[in-house]
Design an enzyme around this catalytic site. Structure first.
Site, PDB file in Angstrom:
ATOM      1  N   GLU A   1      45.200  42.824  47.219  1.00 47.34           N
ATOM      2  CA  GLU A   1      46.168  42.883  48.276  1.00 47.34           C
ATOM      3  C   GLU A   1      47.016  44.215  48.031  1.00 47.34           C
ATOM      4  O   GLU A   1      47.633  44.478  46.836  1.00 47.34           O
ATOM      5  CB  GLU A   1      47.175  41.482  48.305  1.00 47.34           C
TER       6      GLU A   1
ATOM      7  N   LYS B   1      47.758  39.089  57.699  1.00 46.18           N
ATOM      8  CA  LYS B   1      48.498  37.838  56.980  1.00 46.18           C
ATOM      9  C   LYS B   1      49.136  37.085  57.610  1.00 46.18           C
ATOM     10  O   LYS B   1      50.138  37.319  58.338  1.00 46.18           O
ATOM     11  CB  LYS B   1      48.850  38.309  55.657  1.00 46.18           C
TER      12      LYS B   1
ATOM     13  N   CYS C   1      46.454  36.409  49.598  1.00 43.05           N
ATOM     14  CA  CYS C   1      47.561  35.897  48.761  1.00 43.05           C
ATOM     15  C   CYS C   1      48.469  34.567  48.980  1.00 43.05           C
ATOM     16  O   CYS C   1      47.634  33.465  48.856  1.00 43.05           O
ATOM     17  CB  CYS C   1      48.677  36.962  48.456  1.00 43.05           C
TER      18      CYS C   1
END
Length: 265
Positions: free
Chosen positions: A41, A112, A147
């Site tokens: 990431e 995300k 994440c």
């Protein structure tokens, strides 16, 4: 399918352009050694380098796209190029993952959904995505997450319902919560009977030591490979048939009751 996770060490003294070139060389080294390559990431800027997000943001068709598309072509691999700080046409920032085909085409993007930071950092600097993304690669449908998403099992259930057989999770996970990283990666594999390819970073982002310890987990929850703290490449063979076999021999997903059809009245 053979997958390689490249755990990049992010040093703030290294410029984003220098890091892009270095990472492209690492990807190119996987030619003939892997079918799928995964990066972490926000490796161009650093996941905790919040003060750099505004200045280092780039459009989807920016420098990282250009360099990673060429790297995917050079290596002839499917490339999950981790994520970038995307600046949308309206000026908003997103933590956006890029996935390239072996011909260098951008085949998928994922903004995300769950932003980390509570009332600071990514949570206030970036917008949230709202779409689940899967990527069909030969023999294996990949569900894409990033994440902090790892803490939200409902996202992964949605990806399973969309046909995912493996989850690719690039991250910039802090060292102080490394136990959570490995625990959650194994949990997402066990509960969804799917592979988890969790690729983190090494080094220190804006004073935050990174967990490293990228890992690949099989559908039964066994850790097939795990990295250490520094820059490293993990290469693992994945058997798509193992997902079907696991789900057939231990058909827990068939016993789901919640989150499916509305209850009968």
């Amino acid at each position: 399918m053979r997958a390689s996770l490249i755990q990049i060490a992010v040093d703030q003294a290294e410029s984003p352009n220098s890091r892009r070139a270095r990472v492209a060389s690492l990807v190119a080294e996987q030619r003939g050694a892997a079918d799928l390559v995964v990066l972490p990431e926000l490796w161009p800027v650093g996941a905790f380098a919040y003060e750099s997000f505004e200045t280092d943001a780039e459009p989807l068709a920016g420098q990282t796209h250009e360099v990673m598309a060429e790297a995917a072509r050079d290596a002839s691999v499917w490339l999950h190029a981790g994520s970038i700080v995307e600046r949308a046409p309206d000026g908003a920032l997103y933590n956006t993952a890029l996935v390239f085909s072996p011909s260098g085409d951008l085949v998928a993007t994922y903004r995300k959904i769950h932003r980390f930071g509570f009332d600071k950092g990514e949570a206030v600097l970036m917008g949230a995505g709202d779409e689940l993304v899967t990527v069909p690669v030969p023999g294996l449908s990949l569900g894409v997450a990033t994440c902090y998403d790892l803490r939200f099992p409902e996202l992964f259930r949605g990806l399973v319902d969309a046909g995912a057989l493996a989850f690719v999770v690039p991250a910039g996970w802090p060292a102080r919560r490394r136990d959570h990283w490995t625990l959650l990666a194994r949990a997402r594999a066990v509960e969804n009977q799917a592979y988890v390819l969790a690729c983190g970073t090494g080094g220190t982002h804006a004073g935050v030591p990174q967990a490293g310890h990228s890992l690949v987990v099989d559908p039964w929850g066994e850790v097939l490979a795990e990295a250490g703290d520094g820059e490293e490449t993990l290469t693992v063979d994945l058997d798509p048939a193992l997902v079907a076999t696991t789900r057939d021999r231990f058909p827990a997903l068939k016993d789901r009751l919640l989150g499916l059809a509305p209850p009968r009245r």
